[in-house]
Design a protein around this motif. Structure first.
Motif, PDB file in Angstrom:
ATOM      1  N   GLN A 644       0.808  -1.223   0.000  1.00 43.81           N
ATOM      2  CA  GLN A 644       0.000   0.000   0.000  1.00 43.81           C
ATOM      3  C   GLN A 644       0.840   1.271   0.000  1.00 43.81           C
ATOM      4  OE1 GLN A 644      -3.052  -2.093  -0.618  1.00 43.81           O
ATOM      5  NE2 GLN A 644      -3.528   0.035  -0.152  1.00 43.81           N
ATOM      6  N   GLY A 645       2.156   1.147   0.074  1.00 48.92           N
ATOM      7  CA  GLY A 645       3.000   2.325  -0.032  1.00 48.92           C
ATOM      8  C   GLY A 645       3.145   3.114   1.259  1.00 48.92           C
ATOM      9  N   LEU A 646       2.999   2.465   2.415  1.00 49.29           N
ATOM     10  CA  LEU A 646       3.261   3.139   3.678  1.00 49.29           C
ATOM     11  C   LEU A 646       4.745   3.511   3.750  1.00 49.29           C
ATOM     12  CD1 LEU A 646       1.636   3.814   6.325  1.00 49.29           C
ATOM     13  CD2 LEU A 646       2.683   1.770   7.299  1.00 49.29           C
ATOM     14  N   ASP A 647       5.040   4.651   4.346  1.00 46.35           N
ATOM     15  CA  ASP A 647       6.420   5.130   4.360  1.00 46.35           C
ATOM     16  C   ASP A 647       7.201   4.696   5.586  1.00 46.35           C
ATOM     17  OD1 ASP A 647       6.399   6.806   1.917  1.00 46.35           O
ATOM     18  OD2 ASP A 647       4.867   7.919   3.011  1.00 46.35           O
ATOM     19  N   LEU A 648       6.513   4.483   6.717  1.00 42.64           N
ATOM     20  CA  LEU A 648       7.224   4.171   7.956  1.00 42.64           C
ATOM     21  C   LEU A 648       6.271   3.428   8.878  1.00 42.64           C
ATOM     22  CD1 LEU A 648       9.468   6.623   9.969  1.00 42.64           C
ATOM     23  CD2 LEU A 648       7.640   5.415  11.143  1.00 42.64           C
ATOM     24  N   ALA A 649       6.799   2.467   9.646  1.00 45.58           N
ATOM     25  CA  ALA A 649       5.963   1.756  10.619  1.00 45.58           C
ATOM     26  C   ALA A 649       6.843   1.209  11.728  1.00 45.58           C
ATOM     27  CB  ALA A 649       5.185   0.620   9.954  1.00 45.58           C
ATOM     28  N   THR A 650       6.318   1.237  12.943  1.00 46.63           N
ATOM     29  CA  THR A 650       6.984   0.600  14.075  1.00 46.63           C
ATOM     30  C   THR A 650       5.928  -0.145  14.879  1.00 46.63           C
ATOM     31  OG1 THR A 650       6.772   2.645  15.384  1.00 46.63           O
ATOM     32  CG2 THR A 650       8.872   2.247  14.270  1.00 46.63           C
ATOM     33  N   ARG A 651       6.196  -1.396  15.125  1.00 44.18           N
ATOM     34  CA  ARG A 651       5.268  -2.232  15.880  1.00 44.18           C
ATOM     35  C   ARG A 651       5.430  -1.977  17.377  1.00 44.18           C
ATOM     36  NH1 ARG A 651       4.758  -7.044  18.637  1.00 44.18           N
ATOM     37  NH2 ARG A 651       3.004  -8.377  18.012  1.00 44.18           N
ATOM     38  N   TRP A 652       4.348  -2.108  18.133  1.00 46.66           N
ATOM     39  CA  TRP A 652       4.408  -2.023  19.595  1.00 46.66           C
ATOM     40  C   TRP A 652       4.283  -3.431  20.151  1.00 46.66           C
ATOM     41  CZ3 TRP A 652       5.658   1.674  22.975  1.00 46.66           C
ATOM     42  CH2 TRP A 652       5.378   1.452  24.330  1.00 46.66           C
ATOM     43  N   THR A 653       5.290  -3.962  20.836  1.00 47.61           N
ATOM     44  CA  THR A 653       6.660  -3.462  20.871  1.00 47.61           C
ATOM     45  C   THR A 653       7.473  -4.439  20.026  1.00 47.61           C
ATOM     46  OG1 THR A 653       6.967  -4.656  22.968  1.00 47.61           O
ATOM     47  CG2 THR A 653       6.484  -2.312  23.141  1.00 47.61           C
ATOM     48  N   THR A 654       8.421  -5.160  20.640  1.00 50.65           N
ATOM     49  CA  THR A 654       9.165  -6.213  19.944  1.00 50.65           C
ATOM     50  C   THR A 654       8.759  -7.559  20.534  1.00 50.65           C
ATOM     51  OG1 THR A 654      11.038  -4.699  19.719  1.00 50.65           O
ATOM     52  CG2 THR A 654      11.445  -7.039  19.273  1.00 50.65           C
ATOM     53  N   PRO A 655       8.257  -8.488  19.717  1.00 51.55           N
ATOM     54  CA  PRO A 655       7.889  -9.799  20.270  1.00 51.55           C
ATOM     55  C   PRO A 655       9.099 -10.508  20.861  1.00 51.55           C
ATOM     56  CG  PRO A 655       7.100  -9.543  18.010  1.00 51.55           C
ATOM     57  CD  PRO A 655       8.045  -8.419  18.274  1.00 51.55           C
ATOM     58  N   ALA A 656       8.844 -11.384  21.805  1.00 53.61           N
ATOM     59  CA  ALA A 656       9.936 -12.157  22.397  1.00 53.61           C
ATOM     60  C   ALA A 656      10.654 -12.956  21.311  1.00 53.61           C
ATOM     61  CB  ALA A 656       9.403 -13.089  23.479  1.00 53.61           C
ATOM     62  N   THR A 657      11.967 -12.986  21.392  1.00 55.45           N
ATOM     63  CA  THR A 657      12.768 -13.701  20.402  1.00 55.45           C
ATOM     64  C   THR A 657      12.326 -15.159  20.302  1.00 55.45           C
ATOM     65  OG1 THR A 657      14.661 -12.287  20.865  1.00 55.45           O
ATOM     66  CG2 THR A 657      15.117 -14.376  19.764  1.00 55.45           C
ATOM     67  N   GLY A 658      12.150 -15.606  19.073  1.00 55.24           N
ATOM     68  CA  GLY A 658      11.798 -17.000  18.839  1.00 55.24           C
ATOM     69  C   GLY A 658      10.322 -17.295  18.848  1.00 55.24           C
ATOM     70  N   THR A 659       9.479 -16.325  19.199  1.00 53.60           N
ATOM     71  CA  THR A 659       8.040 -16.560  19.129  1.00 53.60           C
ATOM     72  C   THR A 659       7.612 -16.577  17.663  1.00 53.60           C
ATOM     73  OG1 THR A 659       7.607 -14.186  19.315  1.00 53.60           O
ATOM     74  CG2 THR A 659       7.565 -15.486  21.360  1.00 53.60           C
ATOM     75  N   PRO A 660       6.460 -17.180  17.364  1.00 53.24           N
ATOM     76  CA  PRO A 660       6.012 -17.203  15.967  1.00 53.24           C
ATOM     77  C   PRO A 660       5.914 -15.811  15.339  1.00 53.24           C
ATOM     78  CG  PRO A 660       4.757 -18.783  17.257  1.00 53.24           C
ATOM     79  CD  PRO A 660       5.596 -18.019  18.234  1.00 53.24           C
ATOM     80  N   THR A 661       5.444 -14.822  16.098  1.00 50.49           N
ATOM     81  CA  THR A 661       5.309 -13.485  15.536  1.00 50.49           C
ATOM     82  C   THR A 661       6.672 -12.869  15.240  1.00 50.49           C
ATOM     83  OG1 THR A 661       3.203 -13.186  16.680  1.00 50.49           O
ATOM     84  CG2 THR A 661       4.322 -11.193  15.927  1.00 50.49           C
ATOM     85  N   TYR A 662       7.623 -13.073  16.116  1.00 54.36           N
ATOM     86  CA  TYR A 662       8.993 -12.615  15.864  1.00 54.36           C
ATOM     87  C   TYR A 662       9.530 -13.247  14.583  1.00 54.36           C
ATOM     88  CZ  TYR A 662      14.036 -11.975  16.853  1.00 54.36           C
ATOM     89  OH  TYR A 662      15.376 -11.656  16.781  1.00 54.36           O
ATOM     90  N   LEU A 663       9.323 -14.539  14.423  1.00 53.14           N
ATOM     91  CA  LEU A 663       9.840 -15.229  13.239  1.00 53.14           C
ATOM     92  C   LEU A 663       9.105 -14.798  11.976  1.00 53.14           C
ATOM     93  CD1 LEU A 663      10.373 -18.800  14.741  1.00 53.14           C
ATOM     94  CD2 LEU A 663      12.104 -17.048  14.274  1.00 53.14           C
TER      95      LEU A 663
END
Length: 846
Positions: A644-663
């Motif tokens: 969609q051409g978004l210019d910038l995004a930051t997720r809240w926050t950082t998923p724990a390392t190794g979780t499915p969402t992190y991967l």
């Protein structure tokens, strides 16, 4: 799965009478076929070694796998079928699931006592015949026996059975409730009254009655006193989950025909959409993400000079010291982590007129002292005098507190010192310093998140004036720095000021025509008004103060944002609600009940009210981080942002390392842990229904490879897919990388593709990346003869490839005639023929 490059081992090859060949002794059945013409597997319990699976290989049974190593087999040795599908395993059992003991004189199988009643799990009297201990439970009002376990799939269980003893008096009326991912289901069953005379009674409750049947994250049971009175002690023994027949296999999912056109809708994907918040350097480096935001409610009340934060409503309105007394250390730590991880930091500049202060020896202070302001509905258990700002008198908000109790007044000059600290420490934005500054956080919620220092919601004029003042200050100190804002929280904040949101709630009037602040400002919607204000400032003063128009977006539907809700209804809703970012026809089913279409809406607002401003989403989170449901939603969102051409995004926050969402995030930026990523030029891609299978495609400028991301949202069952690619001439084999329920990013066997077609299966709830290498050669084709002294030819290759056309009189000495980039699959040229023979060639160039 055979490792990449491994030579097939004839001893491990299985060739069926149906002509199928698979490695590792795993046989895939043709779709719709349930058996082959000879037996494939024998029940492990009928052979000599009950711990091995046996396959029919070259005329005899051979052991190939320890049964304990295969996920999904629980206390059962009878295995009737093992099927390989697109690199994943699915296992069906021929026998019913066995019972699982929770308690029989002791807690078993990983169950733990998490009760908040008075409980002993080693009571020696009364006990049932043949048992040595029972559980004694003494319940005051609204307390419970709570037996807890790690999340598990309840599909193979039907009931919970247990024995209760009411002691000599009996008469207790109890309630049983299940928990899913730590949350009570709200489906309860009442038990009792229990018999008197210390009699043991057995109770069996269907899991379906507790809302816990066939759930992926059952993790506990409460047996509780749901009254305001203390009840006599009761006893529990022999608690068992009753196994049931295995569930029927899921119905096959429909074939998904996917189209990818490399020549259509070609748009750059901003690398800045791959952002997180408060990530460590290791997380940033592993994810290969580009942005790291320091934001949120607490950053609105950061005092850089003493390195302290005001917690606001997040924690009892306390002013607390950060670990270090060094000025600015917390911000410096974010910046250092960002740079060490290869990312850019985004730093919040507070704009409220109050900053936290500390007591002697960096002691804690609180805004709502109970000693000073009276009893309150809650207090900090570690600082009992710190209340929550809600008086016990009719739950009234305390608005008469003195902000000076825990804060001091600050202004633009104070925050100027903060920016000067950052530029002095790290340099200007053009010399390695902080490049992105954020104008505070979710202003329209200040009257609730920071009610102790800003009890009245801010008006449009207040926020507009603050952004003009603070952004001007940042640009004065660092002219090339980029400013982002206003960081509004959600749907009401897009249209109405904090003042009007508070007014409407207090007055029960939700008609925008009545909103006083809106009327004061000409009836404008809030965000368009703010963009127009900043545009007019630039037109008058010749200075752009806002570079990125940034908003926040969280799902408001049901429990989509809940981190542990993976019930079927919520997962299906999680699958569809990502549409709110892009779909111009999708009506959000929450209380919003409107078409959000956030990215198109932001693009339209910018186009109309402040042209040239970039757009960003700097907070979002779709829940279920530890589950594949959250992973597929995250993969879908990143694909949407790029397309969609978004210019910038930051997720809240950082998923724990190794979780499915992190991967799932890593699948886009570092799927092979070697820095290879999804492409940076989006191209047209689509399938029949993005609620089931979402598809994104992009060409990678570093090597012109085509990357195709397929996000299967089906809750179960593999889905056949057929991918048809046009305007891409490469042929050969595609790399396949996949994240599925195994929770690892695995490289599967390469898939052949030719004539632009790939056919395979993808598991339910999976993220699969196909990497198609480009054609390594260019083709020159002479055109029709001409009579005007010129000649024609065309160059064919992959779209996006850079090339040079060179000429030579003798095939030994070459000069470049022209350079170009293929905008389509071929480029045509007409050049003068000349008086002498010339040779021409095309060569790929960097």
């Amino acid at each position: 799965m055979r490792p990449s490059g491994e030579t097939p081992d004839s001893d491990r090859e299985v060739r069926t009478t149906d002509g199928l060949v698979r490695s590792s002794g795993l046989v895939a059945l043709p779709r719709g076929q349930n058996s082959l013409s000879h037996p494939l597997l024998i029940a492990a319990g009928t052979v000599a070694n009950p711990h091995l699976l046996w396959l029919w290989l070259r005329g005899s049974f051979r052991p190939v796998e320890k049964i304990a190593d295969i996920p999904g087999i629980l206390r059962s040795c009878a295995v009737a079928a093992l099927v390989a599908v697109s690199g994943g395993l699915s296992i069906s059992t021929s026998s019913a699931q066995t019972n699982e003991t929770i308690y029989d004189s002791a807690l078993e199988n990983g169950w733990q006592n998490w009760s908040w009643a008075t409980v002993s799990v080693t009571a020696t009297s009364p006990v049932r015949t043949g048992y040595t201990d029972s559980i004694s439970v003494s319940c005051a009002a609204y307390t419970a026996l709570y037996l807890e376990h790690q999340d598990f799939d309840s599909t193979l269980f039907t009931n919970i059975s247990f024995w209760l003893n009411g002691g000599p008096a009996g008469g207790q009326v109890l309630t049983i409730e299940a928990t899913l991912g730590g949350n009570a289901t709200s489906s309860t069953t009442n038990i009792g009254p229990l018999a008197s005379g210390s009699v043991w009674q057995q109770f069996t409750v269907p899991l379906s009655a507790l809302g816990a049947s066939a759930q992926p994250n059952l993790n506990g049971f409460w047996i509780f006193n749901n009254t305001a009175n203390t009840i006599p002690t009761f006893y529990v023994d022999d608690m068992v989950l009753i196994g049931g027949p295995p569930p029927p296999p899921p119905p096959p999912n429909a074939t998904n025909f996917i189209g990818v056109d490399v020549g259509t809708n070609r748009n750059p994907i901003s690398s800045l959409i791959y952002g997180v918040a408060f990530a460590t350097s290791n997380e940033l480096a592993d994810l290969n993400f580009t942005m790291n935001r320091s934001g949120g409610n607490e950053e609105s009340t950061y005092n850089w000079s003493i390195n302290a934060h005001g917690k606001g409503a997040d924690y009892y309105f306390e002013s607390l010291p950060d670990d270090s007394a060094t000025p600015g250390e917390s911000a410096d730590s974010v910046i250092a982590n960002s740079k060490a991880g290869g990312a850019q930091p985004l730093i919040t500049i507070p704009m409220m007129s109050w900053g936290p202060k500390l007591g002697p020896s960096r002691g804690k202070l609180d805004s709502y002292s109970i000693a000073k302001y009276g009893p309150q509905t809650a207090s900090d258990p570690y600082l009992p005098d710190a209340g929550n700002g809600v008086s016990v008198t009719n739950d009234t908000l305390i608005t008469w507190n003195d902000p000076n109790d825990a804060y001091l007044q600050v202004n633009t000059n104070f925050q100027m010192g903060y920016v000067q600290h950052l530029t002095n420490t790290w340099g200007l934005s053009t010399n390695g310093g902080v490049r992105y500054y954020i104008m505070d956080n979710e202003h329209s919620l200040w009257s609730s998140t920071h009610q102790d220092i800003h009890p009245v919601g801010p008006t449009m004029q207040e926020i507009g004036g603050k952004i003009l003042a603070y952004a001007s200050m940042v640009k004065r100190l660092d002219p090339q720095a980029l400013v982002a804002g206003p960081e509004e929280w959600g749907w009401p904040g897009y249209f109405y000021s904090g003042y009007d949101q508070q007014w409407s709630s207090q007055n029960g009037d939700y008609n925008p025509a009545d909103y006083p602040d809106r009327a004061t400002n000409g009836g404008w919607d809030y965000m368009p008004w703010l963009l127009n204000l900043l545009h007019q400032y630039q037109m008058t003063n010749g200075q752009r103060l806002l570079d990125y128009f940034t908003l926040h977006c969280y799902p408001q539907e049901g429990d989509v944002g809940n981190q542990t809700d993976v019930t079927t209804a919520t997962e299906l809703l999680r699958n569809t609600t990502t549409r709110q970012f892009w779909d111009t026809n999708y009506v959000d089913p929450s209380w919003i009940n409107s078409v959000i279409m956030l990215i198109p809406r932001m693009q339209n607002w910018v186009s109309n009210y402040y042209p040239g401003t970039k757009i960003g989403v700097t907070e979002y989170n779709w829940g279920a981080e530890a589950y594949m449901s959250g992973a597929t939603a995250q993969a879908d969102i990143l694909g949407i942002f790029g397309r969609q051409g978004l210019d910038l995004a930051t997720r809240w926050t950082t998923p724990a390392t190794g979780t499915p969402t992190y991967l799932a995030m890593k699948m886009y930026r570092n799927y092979d842990s070697q820095g290879h990523s999804f492409g940076d030029t989006s191209v047209l891609a689509g399938g029949p229904n993005p609620d089931n299978v979402a598809v994104f495609a992009a060409q990678r400028s570093s090597d012109d490879a085509l990357t195709i991301m397929v996000v299967s949202k089906y809750l179960s069952g593999a889905a056949p897919i057929v991918v048809n690619v046009t305007n891409f001439i490469g042929t050969g084999t595609a790399q396949v990388w996949q994240l599925n329920a195994s929770n690892v990013i695995a490289q599967l066997s390469n898939l052949p593709y030719s004539a632009g077609a790939i056919q395979t299966f993808v598991p339910g709830q999976s993220v699969t990346l196909f990497v198609l290498p480009p054609s390594p050669v260019l083709r020159l084709t002479a055109g029709a003869p001409r009579t005007d002294g010129q000649f024609a030819f065309s160059v064919a290759g992959e779209i996006g490839e850079n090339f040079a056309v060179q000429s030579s009189p003798d095939l030994a000495h070459w000069i470049t005639v022209t350079t170009n980039t293929l905008a389509g699959s071929n480029a045509s040229y007409v050049l003068p023929a000349g008086a002498s023979t010339q040779f021409y060639r095309a060569a790929l160039s960097p």
